[in-house]
Design a protein around this motif. Structure first.
Motif, PDB file in Angstrom:
ATOM      1  N   SER A   1      43.518 -16.083  17.419  1.00 45.76           N
ATOM      2  CA  SER A   1      42.783 -16.865  18.407  1.00 45.76           C
ATOM      3  C   SER A   1      41.566 -17.549  17.773  1.00 45.76           C
ATOM      4  N   GLU A   2      40.842 -16.821  16.901  1.00 50.75           N
ATOM      5  CA  GLU A   2      39.664 -17.407  16.235  1.00 50.75           C
ATOM      6  C   GLU A   2      40.080 -18.574  15.319  1.00 50.75           C
TER       7      GLU A   2
ATOM      8  N   SER B   1      54.108 -15.466   3.759  1.00 45.14           N
ATOM      9  CA  SER B   1      53.836 -16.718   4.464  1.00 45.14           C
ATOM     10  C   SER B   1      55.127 -17.422   4.826  1.00 45.14           C
ATOM     11  N   LYS B   2      54.974 -18.372   5.716  1.00 41.42           N
ATOM     12  CA  LYS B   2      56.144 -19.023   6.277  1.00 41.42           C
ATOM     13  C   LYS B   2      55.765 -20.452   6.650  1.00 41.42           C
ATOM     14  N   THR B   3      56.594 -21.397   6.263  1.00 46.36           N
ATOM     15  CA  THR B   3      56.297 -22.792   6.587  1.00 46.36           C
ATOM     16  C   THR B   3      57.136 -23.244   7.780  1.00 46.36           C
ATOM     17  N   LEU B   4      56.462 -23.854   8.738  1.00 49.43           N
ATOM     18  CA  LEU B   4      57.132 -24.257   9.983  1.00 49.43           C
ATOM     19  C   LEU B   4      57.782 -25.638   9.822  1.00 49.43           C
ATOM     20  N   GLU B   5      58.633 -25.957  10.793  1.00 51.53           N
ATOM     21  CA  GLU B   5      59.296 -27.274  10.766  1.00 51.53           C
ATOM     22  C   GLU B   5      58.276 -28.403  10.923  1.00 51.53           C
ATOM     23  N   ASN B   6      57.341 -28.184  11.880  1.00 56.11           N
ATOM     24  CA  ASN B   6      56.392 -29.253  12.210  1.00 56.11           C
ATOM     25  C   ASN B   6      54.958 -28.727  12.219  1.00 56.11           C
ATOM     26  N   PRO B   7      53.982 -29.596  11.933  1.00 53.95           N
ATOM     27  CA  PRO B   7      52.582 -29.183  12.058  1.00 53.95           C
ATOM     28  C   PRO B   7      52.248 -28.873  13.514  1.00 53.95           C
ATOM     29  N   THR B   8      51.371 -27.906  13.727  1.00 51.82           N
ATOM     30  CA  THR B   8      51.012 -27.528  15.091  1.00 51.82           C
ATOM     31  C   THR B   8      49.598 -26.977  15.116  1.00 51.82           C
ATOM     32  N   SER B   9      49.035 -26.852  16.320  1.00 57.81           N
ATOM     33  CA  SER B   9      47.789 -26.101  16.454  1.00 57.81           C
ATOM     34  C   SER B   9      47.950 -25.116  17.610  1.00 57.81           C
TER      35      SER B   9
ATOM     36  N   GLU C   1      50.238 -19.924  20.504  1.00 58.52           N
ATOM     37  CA  GLU C   1      51.471 -19.156  20.700  1.00 58.52           C
ATOM     38  C   GLU C   1      52.324 -19.157  19.421  1.00 58.52           C
ATOM     39  N   VAL C   2      52.467 -20.337  18.848  1.00 60.05           N
ATOM     40  CA  VAL C   2      53.266 -20.466  17.623  1.00 60.05           C
ATOM     41  C   VAL C   2      52.642 -19.630  16.504  1.00 60.05           C
ATOM     42  N   LEU C   3      51.309 -19.699  16.400  1.00 55.05           N
ATOM     43  CA  LEU C   3      50.619 -18.945  15.358  1.00 55.05           C
ATOM     44  C   LEU C   3      50.850 -17.450  15.545  1.00 55.05           C
ATOM     45  N   TYR C   4      50.646 -17.001  16.775  1.00 50.91           N
ATOM     46  CA  TYR C   4      50.777 -15.577  17.081  1.00 50.91           C
ATOM     47  C   TYR C   4      52.199 -15.080  16.802  1.00 50.91           C
ATOM     48  N   GLU C   5      53.185 -15.800  17.294  1.00 44.29           N
ATOM     49  CA  GLU C   5      54.581 -15.360  17.141  1.00 44.29           C
ATOM     50  C   GLU C   5      55.000 -15.299  15.672  1.00 44.29           C
TER      51      GLU C   5
ATOM     52  N   GLY D   1      53.822   2.644   3.803  1.00 43.32           N
ATOM     53  CA  GLY D   1      52.368   2.753   3.736  1.00 43.32           C
ATOM     54  C   GLY D   1      51.686   2.157   4.952  1.00 43.32           C
ATOM     55  N   GLU D   2      50.428   2.532   5.117  1.00 44.99           N
ATOM     56  CA  GLU D   2      49.662   2.092   6.284  1.00 44.99           C
ATOM     57  C   GLU D   2      48.651   1.021   5.880  1.00 44.99           C
ATOM     58  N   ALA D   3      48.432   0.076   6.798  1.00 45.29           N
ATOM     59  CA  ALA D   3      47.457  -0.976   6.522  1.00 45.29           C
ATOM     60  C   ALA D   3      46.058  -0.498   6.882  1.00 45.29           C
ATOM     61  N   ARG D   4      45.093  -0.936   6.070  1.00 42.01           N
ATOM     62  CA  ARG D   4      43.693  -0.625   6.331  1.00 42.01           C
ATOM     63  C   ARG D   4      42.994  -1.868   6.906  1.00 42.01           C
ATOM     64  N   ARG D   5      43.369  -3.023   6.322  1.00 45.25           N
ATOM     65  CA  ARG D   5      42.813  -4.298   6.793  1.00 45.25           C
ATOM     66  C   ARG D   5      43.961  -5.275   6.964  1.00 45.25           C
ATOM     67  N   VAL D   6      43.839  -6.167   7.930  1.00 48.51           N
ATOM     68  CA  VAL D   6      44.870  -7.190   8.100  1.00 48.51           C
ATOM     69  C   VAL D   6      44.208  -8.557   8.279  1.00 48.51           C
ATOM     70  N   GLY D   7      44.917  -9.581   7.867  1.00 43.94           N
ATOM     71  CA  GLY D   7      44.369 -10.931   7.989  1.00 43.94           C
ATOM     72  C   GLY D   7      45.446 -11.942   8.322  1.00 43.94           C
ATOM     73  N   VAL D   8      44.981 -13.082   8.845  1.00 41.80           N
ATOM     74  CA  VAL D   8      45.899 -14.169   9.182  1.00 41.80           C
ATOM     75  C   VAL D   8      45.333 -15.439   8.559  1.00 41.80           C
ATOM     76  N   ARG D   9      46.226 -16.280   8.096  1.00 42.09           N
ATOM     77  CA  ARG D   9      45.781 -17.524   7.471  1.00 42.09           C
ATOM     78  C   ARG D   9      46.697 -18.663   7.885  1.00 42.09           C
ATOM     79  N   VAL D  10      46.109 -19.838   8.092  1.00 46.51           N
ATOM     80  CA  VAL D  10      46.938 -21.034   8.263  1.00 46.51           C
ATOM     81  C   VAL D  10      46.584 -22.008   7.146  1.00 46.51           C
ATOM     82  N   SER D  11      47.579 -22.702   6.633  1.00 43.54           N
ATOM     83  CA  SER D  11      47.321 -23.667   5.563  1.00 43.54           C
ATOM     84  C   SER D  11      48.273 -24.844   5.717  1.00 43.54           C
TER      85      SER D  11
END
Ligand code: DCP
Ligand code: CA
Ligand code: CA
Length: 384
Positions: A297-298, A328-336, A339-343, A358-368
């Protein structure tokens, strides 16, 4: 769609805090009395004397102009642009060194200087034989104190390696950095954080702004504008009428310490990312997605504010043993779309935990893979 995978990234892009994209830190490094300092470098014996570097025009020993001088000569009132004749008069009966310009040598020294400066910059822009702008936002984590420390190290290296001194201005953009660098010379270091810009600029003479030469300054004086504050307060519409729209807008913004150039650079931003520490270590998807949802969301809000679309979605998981894993994963089309980001982030985390123990300690999300959202106007003109 392509699925990329990389493991154990030591320095993930996620370390860049997003708000820093708006608070830039820019340095202007300007070498002190450059040509004359180069002359002192190859002949240290002249250091204590006035050193006057001259462009001799050839007609006589006194015809031509002063290129620059060391600070000893400046204390006698001898400076750049002055005629050699006048310089000699001011230094009558003084043991001074009058030397011809040797640009090839200064270029060679300049090259060595730039090679050192370049190492300290995220983005680098040489702006003259003896000066360069360094964007250091990323490597200082957007902190002015860290930028100041970086500047001190850089000065030390220049002195240690090349025996040369410089003056540095640090500010939130090129305009402020340049004026800050002029504030104290030689061997100056002036830092102006965003909250100090107004106070710093207001009392200065308008002539200190880039683009305000003698003629413009005279014109401004006749309008009752002598300080930057007076220029900032002046009706912008009238400035447009008097100086033309381009310069009018430039003068108004410059007086407020606003420098547009960074808008252009913002399109070069490669990614938006967020990372957070989980309340407890986990590999439970729904628990992880509670945190990831907030990060998505941020990021999405930022993309919308910056009017950017993204085409690649990435995740990072830092495990208990501090190993960092990205997908990472590249989508068909650019978006903002949120919902698409979350899914897509969810799909990537799910896939990652299916493949990894193993267990995660920190998690992150990135768009590029960012692209600027087209405005209606642009879309219209692109059809013409
Ligand atoms: N220069 C020149 N003629 C001018 C101004 C500058 O030939 N009117 C050359 C000589 C300078 C160099 O360009 O050494 C860099 O110009 P600066 O304006 O940065 O001036 P200096 O480096 O000489 O002095 P300062 O310590 O004020 O930066
Ligand atoms: Ca200089
Ligand atoms: Ca310069």
């Amino acid at each position: 769609m392509s699925l990329k995978k990389s493991v154990n990234h030591q320095v993930p892009f996620f370390l860049l805090r997003l708000h820093n994209l708006q608070t830039r830190i820019v340095m202007l490094v300007d070498m002190d009395y450059f040509f004359a300092q180069c002359e002192e470098l190859r002949n240290p014996a002249i250091r204590t004397k006035p050193v006057v570097v001259c462009v001799f025009s050839g007609r006589s020993e006194e015809s031509g102009a002063v290129s620059t001088t060391n600070y000893v000569a400046r204390s006698y009132g001898v400076k750049s642009g002055m005629s050699i004749f006048l310089a000699k008069k001011k230094l009558k009966n003084v043991d001074a060194a009058f030397l011809p310009v040797d640009e090839r040598y200064y270029e060679e020294v300049s090259g060595k200087v730039m090679n050192i400066l370049r190492k300290y910059a995220d983005r680098f822009e040489q702006a003259g034989i003896d000066e360069a702008y360094l964007d250091v936002t990323q490597r200082t984590n957007g902190r002015f104190q860290e930028a100041k420390e970086l500047a001190v190290s850089m000065k030390d290296e220049l002195k240690g390696q090349l025996k040369l001194t410089c003056s540095i201005g640090i500010g939130p953009n090129k305009l402020v950095a340049k004026i800050a660098a002029d504030e104290k010379k030689p061997e100056g270091l002036t830092t102006i954080a965003p909250e100090g810009v107004k106070e710093f600029l207001s009392p200065l003479n308008v002539g200190r702004l880039l683009g305000v030469g003698t003629k413009t300054q005279e014109k401004m004086h006749s309008l009752g504008i002598s300080t930057v504050h007076e220029l900032a307060e002046y009706d912008p519409q009238e400035l447009n009428d008097i100086f033309g729209r381009t310069m009018g807008i430039y003068f108004h913004n410059a007086a407020l310490g606003i420098d547009d150039e960074f808008d252009e650079e913002r399109s070069e931003v490669e990614s938006f990312s967020r990372i957070a520490t989980l309340k407890h270590n986990s590999r439970d998807l729904s628990f992880i997605m509670e945190t990831a949802e907030r990060l998505c969301s941020e990021i999405q809000k930022l993309a919308v504010t910056e009017r950017m679309n993204f085409r690649t979605v990435g995740i990072i998981a830092i495990l208990k043993d501090l190993s960092a894993h990205t997908r990472s994963k590249t989508l068909e089309n650019p978006t903002s779309s949120l919902e698409v980001l979350y899914e897509n982030a969810k799909e990537l985390f799910e896939k990652f935990f299916n493949e990894t123990e193993g267990e995660a300690r920190r998690v992150g999300v990135r768009v590029s893979n960012l692209s600027r959202e087209q405005t209606n106007q642009k879309q219209l003109t692109s059809f013409i």
